[in-house]
Motif scaffolding. Sequence first.
Motif: not given
Length: 114
Positions: A66-70, A77-81
């Motif tokens: 969801r955070k990366l959508a768009g 990718r988010l390095a924290c996740q």
Amino acid sequence: MSAKVPLTFMPDNKTIQVRVGISVLEAARRAGVPIRTRCDGKAACLMCKVTTDGQGLSLIQPMEQRKLAGLDAEGARLACQARVNGPAVVTVPEDPLRAAVRKQLQRQEEEPLW
């Protein structure tokens, strides 16, 4: 004792051995590879975005997706996740301030001296 696998950070081409399950952000901190973040790994700021070919990392979870959508970034990718679960390569984007300084220095080198 958990297994260790290689994690390579590009463009520095720095490889370290990390334990399976560690986040890419924590591995980067241990390796001395700077990844920008403001939320201390809570997936709130999106500053720790890296790119990868998808190999060796955990599956993307719904919240991260969801955070990366768009965002138009293949392999983002988010390095924290993202968690390491096998040999992996991640590309860390250049810090914006460092990029601006580098570009200015390049311009100066290209200018004639007189």
